[in-house]
Design a protein around this motif. Structure first.
Motif, PDB file in Angstrom:
ATOM      1  N   PHE A  66       1.270  -2.733  10.083  1.00  0.00           N
ATOM      2  CA  PHE A  66       2.631  -2.842   9.870  1.00  0.00           C
ATOM      3  C   PHE A  66       3.077  -0.990  10.091  1.00  0.00           C
ATOM      4  O   PHE A  66       1.803  -0.147   9.557  1.00  0.00           O
TER       5      PHE A  66
ATOM      6  N   MET B 176      -3.971 -16.447   2.728  1.00  0.00           N
ATOM      7  CA  MET B 176      -3.133 -17.718   2.422  1.00  0.00           C
ATOM      8  C   MET B 176      -3.989 -18.766   3.869  1.00  0.00           C
ATOM      9  O   MET B 176      -3.719 -19.231   4.091  1.00  0.00           O
TER      10      MET B 176
ATOM     11  N   LYS C   1       2.534 -15.165  -4.824  1.00  0.00           N
ATOM     12  CA  LYS C   1       1.407 -14.289  -4.343  1.00  0.00           C
ATOM     13  C   LYS C   1       2.187 -13.142  -4.146  1.00  0.00           C
ATOM     14  O   LYS C   1       1.218 -12.181  -4.375  1.00  0.00           O
ATOM     15  N   VAL C   2       3.678 -13.400  -3.718  1.00  0.00           N
ATOM     16  CA  VAL C   2       4.159 -12.264  -2.955  1.00  0.00           C
ATOM     17  C   VAL C   2       5.767 -11.387  -4.245  1.00  0.00           C
ATOM     18  O   VAL C   2       5.385 -10.766  -4.543  1.00  0.00           O
TER      19      VAL C   2
ATOM     20  N   TYR D   7       2.375   0.521 -13.052  1.00  0.00           N
ATOM     21  CA  TYR D   7       0.941   1.784 -12.336  1.00  0.00           C
ATOM     22  C   TYR D   7       1.969   0.966 -10.701  1.00  0.00           C
ATOM     23  O   TYR D   7       1.862   1.492  -9.503  1.00  0.00           O
ATOM     24  N   TYR D   8       2.808  -0.067  -9.989  1.00  0.00           N
ATOM     25  CA  TYR D   8       2.752  -0.244  -9.252  1.00  0.00           C
ATOM     26  C   TYR D   8       4.678  -0.344  -9.071  1.00  0.00           C
ATOM     27  O   TYR D   8       4.828   0.213  -8.248  1.00  0.00           O
TER      28      TYR D   8
ATOM     29  N   SER E 101       9.411  -5.542   4.642  1.00  0.00           N
ATOM     30  CA  SER E 101       7.970  -5.814   5.599  1.00  0.00           C
ATOM     31  C   SER E 101       6.781  -6.805   4.418  1.00  0.00           C
ATOM     32  O   SER E 101       6.239  -6.991   5.320  1.00  0.00           O
ATOM     33  N   LEU E 102       6.605  -6.761   2.699  1.00  0.00           N
ATOM     34  CA  LEU E 102       5.604  -7.465   2.598  1.00  0.00           C
ATOM     35  C   LEU E 102       5.646  -8.682   2.688  1.00  0.00           C
ATOM     36  O   LEU E 102       5.296 -10.037   3.257  1.00  0.00           O
TER      37      LEU E 102
ATOM     38  N   TRP F 280       5.261 -11.340  -7.830  1.00  0.00           N
ATOM     39  CA  TRP F 280       4.856  -9.857  -8.571  1.00  0.00           C
ATOM     40  C   TRP F 280       5.386  -8.876  -8.266  1.00  0.00           C
ATOM     41  O   TRP F 280       5.834  -7.615  -8.623  1.00  0.00           O
ATOM     42  N   ALA F 281       5.806  -8.942  -6.826  1.00  0.00           N
ATOM     43  CA  ALA F 281       7.538  -7.931  -6.669  1.00  0.00           C
ATOM     44  C   ALA F 281       8.591  -7.600  -7.103  1.00  0.00           C
ATOM     45  O   ALA F 281       8.600  -6.494  -7.173  1.00  0.00           O
TER      46      ALA F 281
ATOM     47  N   PHE G 221      -6.362 -10.787   1.865  1.00  0.00           N
ATOM     48  CA  PHE G 221      -5.084 -11.809   1.597  1.00  0.00           C
ATOM     49  C   PHE G 221      -4.960 -12.230   2.725  1.00  0.00           C
ATOM     50  O   PHE G 221      -4.469 -13.569   2.844  1.00  0.00           O
TER      51      PHE G 221
ATOM     52  N   ASP H 261       4.709   0.740   7.975  1.00  0.00           N
ATOM     53  CA  ASP H 261       4.668   1.175   7.010  1.00  0.00           C
ATOM     54  C   ASP H 261       3.446   0.438   5.824  1.00  0.00           C
ATOM     55  O   ASP H 261       3.991  -0.095   5.074  1.00  0.00           O
TER      56      ASP H 261
ATOM     57  N   ALA I  30       2.113  -2.075   4.763  1.00  0.00           N
ATOM     58  CA  ALA I  30       3.146  -3.233   4.056  1.00  0.00           C
ATOM     59  C   ALA I  30       1.776  -4.074   3.326  1.00  0.00           C
ATOM     60  O   ALA I  30       1.044  -4.988   3.544  1.00  0.00           O
TER      61      ALA I  30
ATOM     62  N   ASN J  76      10.555  -5.404  -0.874  1.00  0.00           N
ATOM     63  CA  ASN J  76      10.352  -4.730   1.215  1.00  0.00           C
ATOM     64  C   ASN J  76      10.098  -5.623   1.775  1.00  0.00           C
ATOM     65  O   ASN J  76       9.329  -6.618   1.478  1.00  0.00           O
TER      66      ASN J  76
ATOM     67  N   SER K  13       6.107   2.956  -6.710  1.00  0.00           N
ATOM     68  CA  SER K  13       4.804   2.625  -5.472  1.00  0.00           C
ATOM     69  C   SER K  13       5.533   1.823  -5.262  1.00  0.00           C
ATOM     70  O   SER K  13       4.766   0.882  -4.449  1.00  0.00           O
ATOM     71  N   ARG K  14       6.160   0.707  -5.104  1.00  0.00           N
ATOM     72  CA  ARG K  14       6.400  -0.124  -4.018  1.00  0.00           C
ATOM     73  C   ARG K  14       7.419   0.217  -2.993  1.00  0.00           C
ATOM     74  O   ARG K  14       7.876  -1.157  -1.910  1.00  0.00           O
TER      75      ARG K  14
ATOM     76  N   LEU L 237       0.176  -4.586  -0.877  1.00  0.00           N
ATOM     77  CA  LEU L 237       0.822  -5.723  -1.663  1.00  0.00           C
ATOM     78  C   LEU L 237       0.266  -3.633  -3.217  1.00  0.00           C
ATOM     79  O   LEU L 237      -0.777  -4.168  -3.209  1.00  0.00           O
ATOM     80  N   PRO L 238       1.420  -3.289  -3.721  1.00  0.00           N
ATOM     81  CA  PRO L 238       0.836  -2.626  -4.161  1.00  0.00           C
ATOM     82  C   PRO L 238       0.761  -2.883  -6.067  1.00  0.00           C
ATOM     83  O   PRO L 238      -0.281  -1.951  -6.554  1.00  0.00           O
ATOM     84  N   TRP L 239       0.035  -4.296  -6.224  1.00  0.00           N
ATOM     85  CA  TRP L 239      -0.147  -3.979  -7.360  1.00  0.00           C
ATOM     86  C   TRP L 239      -1.850  -5.001  -7.473  1.00  0.00           C
ATOM     87  O   TRP L 239      -2.241  -5.375  -8.296  1.00  0.00           O
TER      88      TRP L 239
ATOM     89  N   ARG M 273      -7.294  -5.633   7.054  1.00  0.00           N
ATOM     90  CA  ARG M 273      -6.803  -6.977   7.093  1.00  0.00           C
ATOM     91  C   ARG M 273      -6.631  -7.410   7.550  1.00  0.00           C
ATOM     92  O   ARG M 273      -6.871  -8.367   7.984  1.00  0.00           O
TER      93      ARG M 273
ATOM     94  N   MET N  42       4.674  -9.486   6.477  1.00  0.00           N
ATOM     95  CA  MET N  42       3.731  -9.265   6.457  1.00  0.00           C
ATOM     96  C   MET N  42       2.466 -10.639   6.129  1.00  0.00           C
ATOM     97  O   MET N  42       1.801 -11.496   6.733  1.00  0.00           O
ATOM     98  N   ALA N  43       3.436 -11.261   4.712  1.00  0.00           N
ATOM     99  CA  ALA N  43       2.941 -12.908   3.851  1.00  0.00           C
ATOM    100  C   ALA N  43       2.706 -13.415   5.593  1.00  0.00           C
ATOM    101  O   ALA N  43       2.246 -14.559   5.631  1.00  0.00           O
TER     102      ALA N  43
ATOM    103  N   HIS O 122      -1.442   3.088  -3.861  1.00  0.00           N
ATOM    104  CA  HIS O 122      -0.833   4.099  -4.395  1.00  0.00           C
ATOM    105  C   HIS O 122      -1.708   5.762  -4.773  1.00  0.00           C
ATOM    106  O   HIS O 122      -1.986   6.975  -5.476  1.00  0.00           O
TER     107      HIS O 122
END
Lengths: 277, 251
Positions: free
Chosen positions: A99, A120, B165-166, B245-246, B147-148, B169-170, A116, A101, A103, B145, B249-250, A105-107, A164, B151-152, A150
């Motif tokens: 992607f 899946m 899973k996405v 922490y996240y 994009s996430l 948490w987001a 990931f 940007d 994409a 986002n 930055s999402r 997972l920030p966590w 990935r 992505m998934a 981050h």
């Protein structure tokens, strides 16, 4: 009905010529967005196995739309996408997406992000993290396994995105302007590494960019798209011989520069047309 | 905080207010403010009383049950509105109205529906907390986002994985913020419910203290509730900091 016959004809000719050679084929792709904007019209393309094809064109020519249709992330209004000869609708394990940007997972840590895709697919935890670690090393991120996105620079984040996509071992990598969010030095370094990685992994890559230099430097085949509605304008084969040359030598070669100039002339026309409007 | 060129800790301002309270109380200036020290003495007595323990247990029960259901329903509704456009159109207006409406005025109607007992209080707690949780969850889910999401999808995520899973948490930082605000509203809900419905437990204590002008006891009980609400709110704040922490930055 007539379009069906037409696509059958295309299929037959493909079977005769290059059935095993083209891993991805798109025929008669048309995309009309709600509201009537025609993003793509009558796109027929073949992507040779193990080669890098770039979709190049000005913004609004539908190159990302086409990539997302191939990825199965967007539905085409008409036409079909075939992978290994089979019509597909929706994403599949033979394709992986990188992607613009990133994409990520920030966590999740780098390892979890890289794993990931495997997660899946239902790959068991220790196995998928082992595989993820291998690819983290391959993309040059050793030592950052347990960092969070981050904490990484833009360039490093895209390496995570690339790892990935590689980790799921898909035959086709779809890359949507993967280097547009990183600085120029990182970008050039990245192009080198991408070529090196692809040499090892034997992937087919479909690459979207708006940088002519980047397209000419990395591609085996460049598809030039014209804007509004997006159509194939021409296909350029740069034919650059990289063996035994440094990146700077290639970029200074007449062949390289002429191809860049040639493509620029074509794209310039669109810009002029825009200005006329 | 800077005071006359000296750096003083922020808690210092609290001390000033406490001192002010004590002075006003000692001066007998405003009859509803007994001295803070007297209030604190009563607070200790109240904490040791049996009828307070019973009231606290009844209230805590109503509070927990109401809060549990408001989290379950609020998070569910928030996800539904965030993911299904039709649900958002159908429910959005109502959720917004209820989130800002003076719900206390509905409690008498609830009494007719649920009787003069614990059920009405539980429903009151639920109604006080659920809307803000719904709104915050919705805000979190609808700002994930895109994009996430893609992505998934591109990696073949199942619906279940997509949510667990996405998306969960987001949206978690917003969900937690909603739950924290829901908790604070739920504390109000318990007391208002008990006051209006049947004057039981804490409501009964408040009502008795104020009717008999036992202002020291009244303020002591109010302080206990303040500290409880603050305590819960900072506990969730602590969990929120775990995802901080996240959270930023999402984008």
């Amino acid at each position: 009905m007539s379009s069906q016959t037409a696509s059958l004809l295309v299929e037959e000719t493909n079977q005769v010529n290059e059935q095993s050679n083209d891993i991805v084929e798109v025929t008669g792709i048309e995309k009309v967005y709600p509201g009537g904007t025609v993003a793509l019209q009558g796109v027929d393309l073949a992507f040779p196995r193990g080669k890098m094809t770039t979709l190049l064109g000005p913004s609004g020519c539908g190159k990302t739309t086409l990539l997302k249709i191939i990825a199965g992330l967007l539905d085409a209004t008409a036409g079909e996408v075939r992978i290994n000869g089979k019509v597909v609708s929706g994403p599949g394990p033979e394709r992986a997406f990188v992607f613009q940007d990133f994409a990520l997972l920030p966590w999740a840590t780098v390892v979890k992000n890289v794993a990931f895709g495997l997660e899946m697919q239902g790959v068991e935890k220790t196995l998928r993290e082992k595989k993820a670690r291998e690819y983290i090393i391959k993309v040059g991120l050793a030592g950052f396994e347990d960092n969070y996105p981050h904490e990484l620079s833009g360039g490093m984040r895209q390496r995570v995105g690339l790892a990935r996509a590689l980790a799921v071992n898909a035959d086709v990598l779809l890359m949507d302007e993967p280097f547009s969010a990183v600085d120029e030095q990182t970008r050039r370094l990245f192009q080198e590494e991408l070529l090196r990685l692809l040499g090892m992994e034997n992937k087919t890559v479909i690459f979207v960019t708006h940088s002519i230099e980047e397209a000419v430097y990395v591609s085996d085949q460049i598809v030039l798209l014209s804007p509004r509605p997006g159509r194939i304008n021409r296909i350029v084969v740069p034919g650059i011989d990289r063996v035994g040359k440094t990146s700077d030598e290639i970029r200074r070669e007449t062949g390289f520069l002429d191809t860049v100039e040639d493509i620029w002339d074509t794209l310039k026309k669109y810009l002029d047309d825009e200005r006329m409007i | 905080m800077n005071l006359f060129g000296y750096r003083v800790p922020a808690a210092f301002s609290l001390l000033i207010w406490c001192a002010l309270w004590e002075v006003i109380g000692q001066l007998d200036a405003v009859f509803i403010f007994p001295p803070l020290s007297a209030v604190l003495v009563k607070l200790v007595t109240i904490l040791g009383q049996n009828n307070f323990h019973e009231a606290a247990i009844i209230s805590l029960k109503a509070f927990s049950i109401g809060m549990f259901w408001s989290i379950v329903v609020g998070v569910f509704l928030g996800f539904l509105m965030g993911r299904v456009e039709a649900a958002n159109k159908l429910l959005g207006m109502w959720v917004n109205i209820f989130a800002s409406a003076p719900l206390s005025s509905l409690v008498p109607v609830l009494m007719l529906l649920f009787g003069f007992g614990q059920t009405t209080i539980i429903v009151t707690v639920f109604l006080f907390a659920v809307w803000i949780i719904t709104l915050d969850t919705y805000a979190g889910v609808s700002h994930v986002n895109p994009s996430l999401n893609e992505m998934a999808k591109s990696f073949g995520a199942s619906k279940w994985n997509m949510y667990t899973k996405v998306l969960f948490w987001a949206a978690l930082p917003e969900i937690l913020a909603g739950i924290r605000m829901g908790f604070i509203r739920a504390v109000k809900g318990v007391v208002i419910g008990q006051l209006l419905v049947s004057v039981v437990a804490l409501g009964a204590m408040f009502s008795r203290y104020s009717r008999s002008f036992l202002l020291e006891e009244f303020w002591a009980l109010a302080l206990i509730l303040f500290v409880f609400a603050l305590g819960i709110s900072s506990m969730i704040g602590w969990v929120e900091r775990k995802v901080e922490y996240y959270a930023g930055s999402r984008a």
